[in-house]
Design a protein around this motif. Structure first.
Motif, PDB file in Angstrom:
ATOM      1  N   ALA A   1      38.024  45.444 -12.452  1.00 20.30           N
ATOM      2  CA  ALA A   1      38.803  44.339 -13.527  1.00 20.30           C
ATOM      3  C   ALA A   1      37.580  44.028 -12.852  1.00 20.30           C
ATOM      4  CB  ALA A   1      40.032  44.103 -12.414  1.00 20.30           C
ATOM      5  N   LEU A   2      36.989  43.182 -12.380  1.00 21.02           N
ATOM      6  CA  LEU A   2      35.911  42.203 -12.461  1.00 21.02           C
ATOM      7  C   LEU A   2      34.605  43.064 -13.234  1.00 21.02           C
ATOM      8  CD1 LEU A   2      35.252  41.343  -8.448  1.00 21.02           C
ATOM      9  CD2 LEU A   2      36.010  39.645 -10.305  1.00 21.02           C
ATOM     10  N   ALA A   3      34.117  44.786 -12.998  1.00 22.28           N
ATOM     11  CA  ALA A   3      32.664  45.238 -13.426  1.00 22.28           C
ATOM     12  C   ALA A   3      32.945  45.293 -15.145  1.00 22.28           C
ATOM     13  CB  ALA A   3      32.971  46.985 -12.647  1.00 22.28           C
ATOM     14  N   ARG A   4      34.973  45.347 -15.760  1.00 18.68           N
ATOM     15  CA  ARG A   4      35.199  45.069 -16.911  1.00 18.68           C
ATOM     16  C   ARG A   4      34.504  43.952 -17.466  1.00 18.68           C
ATOM     17  NH1 ARG A   4      39.096  48.263 -14.867  1.00 18.68           N
ATOM     18  NH2 ARG A   4      40.626  46.506 -15.358  1.00 18.68           N
ATOM     19  N   ARG A   5      34.769  43.490 -17.264  1.00 18.23           N
ATOM     20  CA  ARG A   5      35.144  41.804 -17.278  1.00 18.23           C
ATOM     21  C   ARG A   5      33.325  41.429 -17.677  1.00 18.23           C
ATOM     22  NH1 ARG A   5      39.831  38.496 -13.482  1.00 18.23           N
ATOM     23  NH2 ARG A   5      41.758  39.817 -14.947  1.00 18.23           N
ATOM     24  N   MET A   6      33.014  41.677 -16.595  1.00 17.19           N
ATOM     25  CA  MET A   6      30.958  41.614 -16.725  1.00 17.19           C
ATOM     26  C   MET A   6      30.425  42.209 -17.385  1.00 17.19           C
ATOM     27  SD  MET A   6      30.699  40.599 -12.340  1.00 17.19           S
ATOM     28  CE  MET A   6      29.507  40.980 -12.261  1.00 17.19           C
ATOM     29  N   GLY A   7      31.257  43.765 -17.840  1.00 24.78           N
ATOM     30  CA  GLY A   7      29.807  44.218 -18.931  1.00 24.78           C
ATOM     31  C   GLY A   7      29.185  45.023 -17.651  1.00 24.78           C
ATOM     32  N   VAL A   8      29.395  45.366 -16.367  1.00 32.16           N
ATOM     33  CA  VAL A   8      28.707  45.521 -16.032  1.00 32.16           C
ATOM     34  C   VAL A   8      29.290  47.706 -14.733  1.00 32.16           C
ATOM     35  CG1 VAL A   8      27.193  44.043 -14.800  1.00 32.16           C
ATOM     36  CG2 VAL A   8      28.958  44.960 -13.570  1.00 32.16           C
TER      37      VAL A   8
ATOM     38  N   VAL B   1      22.142  32.593  -4.134  1.00 27.58           N
ATOM     39  CA  VAL B   1      22.962  33.508  -5.059  1.00 27.58           C
ATOM     40  C   VAL B   1      22.007  34.148  -6.822  1.00 27.58           C
ATOM     41  CG1 VAL B   1      25.072  32.736  -4.272  1.00 27.58           C
ATOM     42  CG2 VAL B   1      24.680  32.287  -6.857  1.00 27.58           C
ATOM     43  N   THR B   2      22.446  35.244  -6.729  1.00 23.63           N
ATOM     44  CA  THR B   2      22.012  36.215  -8.131  1.00 23.63           C
ATOM     45  C   THR B   2      22.728  36.137  -9.541  1.00 23.63           C
ATOM     46  OG1 THR B   2      23.502  38.000  -7.982  1.00 23.63           O
ATOM     47  CG2 THR B   2      21.313  38.077  -6.570  1.00 23.63           C
ATOM     48  N   SER B   3      22.199  36.008 -10.283  1.00 20.65           N
ATOM     49  CA  SER B   3      22.997  35.744 -11.514  1.00 20.65           C
ATOM     50  C   SER B   3      24.435  36.454 -11.677  1.00 20.65           C
ATOM     51  CB  SER B   3      21.763  35.646 -12.373  1.00 20.65           C
ATOM     52  OG  SER B   3      21.461  37.565 -12.678  1.00 20.65           O
ATOM     53  N   THR B   4      24.371  37.955 -11.246  1.00 19.50           N
ATOM     54  CA  THR B   4      25.322  38.919 -10.938  1.00 19.50           C
ATOM     55  C   THR B   4      26.335  37.984 -10.671  1.00 19.50           C
ATOM     56  OG1 THR B   4      23.603  40.475 -11.911  1.00 19.50           O
ATOM     57  CG2 THR B   4      25.772  41.099 -10.610  1.00 19.50           C
ATOM     58  N   GLN B   5      26.021  37.112  -8.960  1.00 19.71           N
ATOM     59  CA  GLN B   5      26.859  37.320  -8.044  1.00 19.71           C
ATOM     60  C   GLN B   5      28.002  36.130  -9.266  1.00 19.71           C
ATOM     61  OE1 GLN B   5      24.382  36.725  -4.855  1.00 19.71           O
ATOM     62  NE2 GLN B   5      25.504  38.437  -3.592  1.00 19.71           N
ATOM     63  N   VAL B   6      26.507  34.914  -9.632  1.00 20.40           N
ATOM     64  CA  VAL B   6      27.229  33.542 -10.102  1.00 20.40           C
ATOM     65  C   VAL B   6      28.123  33.786 -10.894  1.00 20.40           C
ATOM     66  CG1 VAL B   6      26.766  31.977 -11.975  1.00 20.40           C
ATOM     67  CG2 VAL B   6      25.047  32.352  -9.897  1.00 20.40           C
ATOM     68  N   GLN B   7      27.991  35.465 -12.346  1.00 20.38           N
ATOM     69  CA  GLN B   7      28.326  36.020 -13.399  1.00 20.38           C
ATOM     70  C   GLN B   7      29.965  36.070 -12.593  1.00 20.38           C
ATOM     71  OE1 GLN B   7      27.217  39.037 -15.397  1.00 20.38           O
ATOM     72  NE2 GLN B   7      28.854  39.071 -17.215  1.00 20.38           N
ATOM     73  N   LEU B   8      29.916  36.921 -12.063  1.00 23.54           N
ATOM     74  CA  LEU B   8      31.639  37.210 -10.769  1.00 23.54           C
ATOM     75  C   LEU B   8      32.285  36.093 -10.754  1.00 23.54           C
ATOM     76  CD1 LEU B   8      31.320  39.936  -8.526  1.00 23.54           C
ATOM     77  CD2 LEU B   8      32.341  38.636  -7.598  1.00 23.54           C
TER      78      LEU B   8
ATOM     79  N   GLN C   1      27.815  45.676  -5.088  1.00 24.35           N
ATOM     80  CA  GLN C   1      26.837  45.493  -4.149  1.00 24.35           C
ATOM     81  C   GLN C   1      27.058  43.496  -4.638  1.00 24.35           C
ATOM     82  OE1 GLN C   1      23.847  46.996  -7.260  1.00 24.35           O
ATOM     83  NE2 GLN C   1      23.936  49.023  -6.128  1.00 24.35           N
ATOM     84  N   ALA C   2      27.591  43.284  -5.460  1.00 26.68           N
ATOM     85  CA  ALA C   2      27.682  41.667  -5.781  1.00 26.68           C
ATOM     86  C   ALA C   2      28.365  41.259  -5.042  1.00 26.68           C
ATOM     87  CB  ALA C   2      27.906  41.179  -7.218  1.00 26.68           C
ATOM     88  N   VAL C   3      30.012  41.799  -5.366  1.00 25.79           N
ATOM     89  CA  VAL C   3      31.293  41.567  -3.829  1.00 25.79           C
ATOM     90  C   VAL C   3      30.206  41.691  -2.560  1.00 25.79           C
ATOM     91  CG1 VAL C   3      33.213  42.295  -3.688  1.00 25.79           C
ATOM     92  CG2 VAL C   3      33.165  41.978  -5.694  1.00 25.79           C
ATOM     93  N   HIS C   4      29.785  43.186  -2.064  1.00 28.25           N
ATOM     94  CA  HIS C   4      29.263  43.097  -0.990  1.00 28.25           C
ATOM     95  C   HIS C   4      28.326  42.089  -0.701  1.00 28.25           C
ATOM     96  CE1 HIS C   4      28.368  45.022   2.888  1.00 28.25           C
ATOM     97  NE2 HIS C   4      27.247  44.899   1.837  1.00 28.25           N
ATOM     98  N   GLY C   5      27.167  42.224  -1.502  1.00 29.73           N
ATOM     99  CA  GLY C   5      26.691  40.249  -1.210  1.00 29.73           C
ATOM    100  C   GLY C   5      27.114  39.007  -0.819  1.00 29.73           C
ATOM    101  N   LEU C   6      28.303  38.118  -1.829  1.00 29.89           N
ATOM    102  CA  LEU C   6      29.372  37.630  -1.374  1.00 29.89           C
ATOM    103  C   LEU C   6      29.942  37.540  -0.058  1.00 29.89           C
ATOM    104  CD1 LEU C   6      29.704  36.865  -5.112  1.00 29.89           C
ATOM    105  CD2 LEU C   6      28.331  35.592  -3.585  1.00 29.89           C
ATOM    106  N   VAL C   7      30.388  38.574   0.114  1.00 31.81           N
ATOM    107  CA  VAL C   7      31.276  38.733   1.219  1.00 31.81           C
ATOM    108  C   VAL C   7      29.779  38.282   2.760  1.00 31.81           C
ATOM    109  CG1 VAL C   7      32.513  40.681   3.177  1.00 31.81           C
ATOM    110  CG2 VAL C   7      33.298  40.445  -0.094  1.00 31.81           C
ATOM    111  N   ALA C   8      29.076  39.153   2.124  1.00 31.79           N
ATOM    112  CA  ALA C   8      28.590  39.280   4.090  1.00 31.79           C
ATOM    113  C   ALA C   8      27.625  38.072   3.853  1.00 31.79           C
ATOM    114  CB  ALA C   8      26.696  39.613   3.791  1.00 31.79           C
ATOM    115  N   ALA C   9      27.535  37.057   2.952  1.00 31.77           N
ATOM    116  CA  ALA C   9      27.327  35.320   2.673  1.00 31.77           C
ATOM    117  C   ALA C   9      28.489  34.758   3.370  1.00 31.77           C
ATOM    118  CB  ALA C   9      26.905  34.551   1.484  1.00 31.77           C
ATOM    119  N   GLY C  10      30.103  35.281   3.061  1.00 29.68           N
ATOM    120  CA  GLY C  10      30.677  34.139   3.998  1.00 29.68           C
ATOM    121  C   GLY C  10      31.494  33.774   1.988  1.00 29.68           C
ATOM    122  N   LEU C  11      31.304  34.256   1.347  1.00 27.52           N
ATOM    123  CA  LEU C  11      31.728  33.845   0.693  1.00 27.52           C
ATOM    124  C   LEU C  11      33.081  34.270  -0.360  1.00 27.52           C
ATOM    125  CD1 LEU C  11      28.536  32.250  -1.591  1.00 27.52           C
ATOM    126  CD2 LEU C  11      29.779  30.876  -0.317  1.00 27.52           C
TER     127      LEU C  11
END
Length: 118
Positions: A29-36, A9-16, A43-53
């Protein structure tokens, strides 16, 4: 996590994962909380969905929105990460003392104000 057999996982995905509510959270809401941006969060969500997480489910409060939440595999990865962090904190406490680790945690968890704009 990689060494423990978890998916990469990337650092952004860990933060998510750190700001995700158990019942699910919208991408906005995720974007607001992460400040991104929403795009970065998406993009972070998409990668984690693809990974099955993570999975996207209908938001019962709004027909137009989707909630992002952990899958069973995502819950296992989340708990594994928590155990690894606890182990790292124990190792750190053995080196610098429990009081120093407590002070460090308090400083890192304190509100730092809004993220700087670039």
């Amino acid at each position: 996590m990689n060494a423990a057999g978890g998916p990469p996982v990337t650092s952004t995905q860990v933060q998510l994962f750190a700001v995700l509510d158990a019942e699910g959270t919208t991408v906005a809401a995720l974007a607001r909380r992460m400040g991104v941006t929403r795009q970065t969060a998406h993009q972070a969500v998409h990668g984690l969905v693809a990974a099955g997480l993570l999975e996207q489910v209908a938001d019962p409060a709004s027909a137009r929105q989707r909630l992002i939440r952990r899958t069973p595999a995502g819950e296992r990865a989340h708990h594994q990460a928590e155990r690894l962090l606890q182990d790292l904190e124990r190792q750190l406490a053995a080196r610098i003392g429990h009081d120093t680790v407590k002070a460090l945690r308090a400083a890192l968890e304190a509100p730092w104000g809004p993220a700087p704009t670039t």
